[in-house]
Design an enzyme around this catalytic site. Structure first.
Site, mmCIF file in Angstrom:
data_model
loop_
_atom_site.group_PDB
_atom_site.id
_atom_site.type_symbol
_atom_site.label_atom_id
_atom_site.label_comp_id
_atom_site.label_asym_id
_atom_site.label_seq_id
_atom_site.Cartn_x
_atom_site.Cartn_y
_atom_site.Cartn_z
ATOM 1 N N ASP A 107 -14.785 11.841 7.925
ATOM 2 C CA ASP A 107 -13.800 11.305 8.840
ATOM 3 C C ASP A 107 -12.388 11.501 8.316
ATOM 4 O OD1 ASP A 107 -14.249 10.337 11.305
ATOM 5 O OD2 ASP A 107 -13.774 8.264 10.763
ATOM 6 N N GLU A 118 0.290 20.682 45.713
ATOM 7 C CA GLU A 118 1.514 20.792 44.919
ATOM 8 C C GLU A 118 1.758 19.547 44.076
ATOM 9 O OE1 GLU A 118 3.205 23.731 44.794
ATOM 10 O OE2 GLU A 118 1.457 24.262 45.991
ATOM 11 N N PRO A 154 0.458 18.978 34.925
ATOM 12 C CA PRO A 154 0.948 19.914 33.906
ATOM 13 C C PRO A 154 2.304 19.524 33.325
ATOM 14 C CG PRO A 154 0.890 20.944 36.093
ATOM 15 C CD PRO A 154 0.209 19.622 36.220
ATOM 16 N N ARG A 167 -16.103 10.932 22.072
ATOM 17 C CA ARG A 167 -16.530 11.268 20.704
ATOM 18 C C ARG A 167 -15.987 10.277 19.677
ATOM 19 N NH1 ARG A 167 -14.756 14.922 18.145
ATOM 20 N NH2 ARG A 167 -16.584 15.561 16.982
HETATM 21 N N1 ADE Z 1 -3.280 19.562 36.684
HETATM 22 C C1 ADE Z 1 -3.012 20.874 36.837
HETATM 23 N N2 ADE Z 1 -2.790 21.462 35.663
HETATM 24 C C2 ADE Z 1 -2.917 20.503 34.704
HETATM 25 C C3 ADE Z 1 -2.815 20.480 33.292
HETATM 26 N N3 ADE Z 1 -2.513 21.572 32.600
HETATM 27 N N4 ADE Z 1 -3.010 19.315 32.660
HETATM 28 C C4 ADE Z 1 -3.287 18.195 33.352
HETATM 29 N N5 ADE Z 1 -3.414 18.157 34.683
HETATM 30 C C5 ADE Z 1 -3.218 19.298 35.368
#
Ligand code: ADE
Length: 215
Positions: A168, A115, A88, A153
């Site tokens: 496109d 974690e 994240p 894709r």
């Molecule tokens: N792992 C946990 N949350 C994530 C996210 N939002 N994007 C990528 N990997 C993640």
């Protein structure tokens, strides 16, 4: 394009893949997705893949050894592929990034759990860190699949490639989105009619109308 996915849940996405268009793309040999079970590389007698963090704190951290050895095996098979860690805190994934990554010879996707992973893996193995959105998921498996789907894709011969050249350039301007209103049969549904312009066959006018209606 070959995707090597490193995970402690190598079968998590089996049913999704079998029922999705990505399966067809695999059969057409446009892509190949290989899952690598990180746990299988653990040298711990109980096949442990996580441990408590040095310095204390909540949660568990994925230990470096199983990931490192799993990565070595994946790299041997996909030598020129960059290693992407799904997290994240990574760079936000978008259409532009998908286009750039679609040009790579392959990708190695590292899925974290708990974690996070031991920092040394980031230093030793990871080329790029990617997030699919500003929220925290329980693992990197779904983000890996999102990235594989969006990239597939864009590959020559794949589903997304069936668009006309004209469409496109449309997609390009929209950053990969196509958000004008769509209608199909019947002409009237629950009292709502298809906009008459779409029935004229005048494609210049239809495109102008669609551009105006873009969301
Ligand atoms: N792992 C946990 N949350 C994530 C996210 N939002 N994007 C990528 N990997 C993640």
């Amino acid at each position: 394009m070959v995707f090597d996915v490193l995970t402690i849940f190598p079968h998590l996405l089996d049913s999704y893949l079998e029922d999705s268009i990505l399966w067809r793309e695999q059969k057409k040999k446009i892509i190949k997705i290989r899952f690598h079970d990180i746990r299988a590389y653990s040298k711990d007698k109980h096949k442990k893949v996580d441990d408590t963090p040095y310095g204390g704190g909540a949660g568990m951290v994925m230990t470096p050894q199983p990931i490192f050895d799993c990565m070595k095996a994946a790299k041997r098979k996909n030598r020129r592929a960059p290693v992407i860690y799904l997290t994240p805190t990574g760079k936000l994934f978008d259409y532009k990034m998908a286009k750039r990554l679609a040009k790579k010879p392959g990708l190695i996707l590292l899925c974290g759990r708990y974690e996070g992973i031991d920092e040394r893996i980031r230093k030793l193995c990871v080329d790029e860190e990617i997030s699919i959105g500003n929220y925290v998921l329980t693992g990197g498996e779904l983000p890996a699949m999102v990235i594989i789907d969006a990239i597939t894709r864009l590959l020559p011969g794949a589903l997304g490639d069936e668009r006309s050249a004209h469409e496109d350039s449309f997609t390009e301007a929209l950053n990969g989105k196509k958000e004008y209103p769509h209608y199909t049969k019947p002409r009237e549904f629950q009292g709502l009619k298809v906009p008459p312009i779409l029935l004229t066959g005048d494609h210049a006018k239809i495109n102008a109308w669609r551009k105006k209606k873009l969301k």
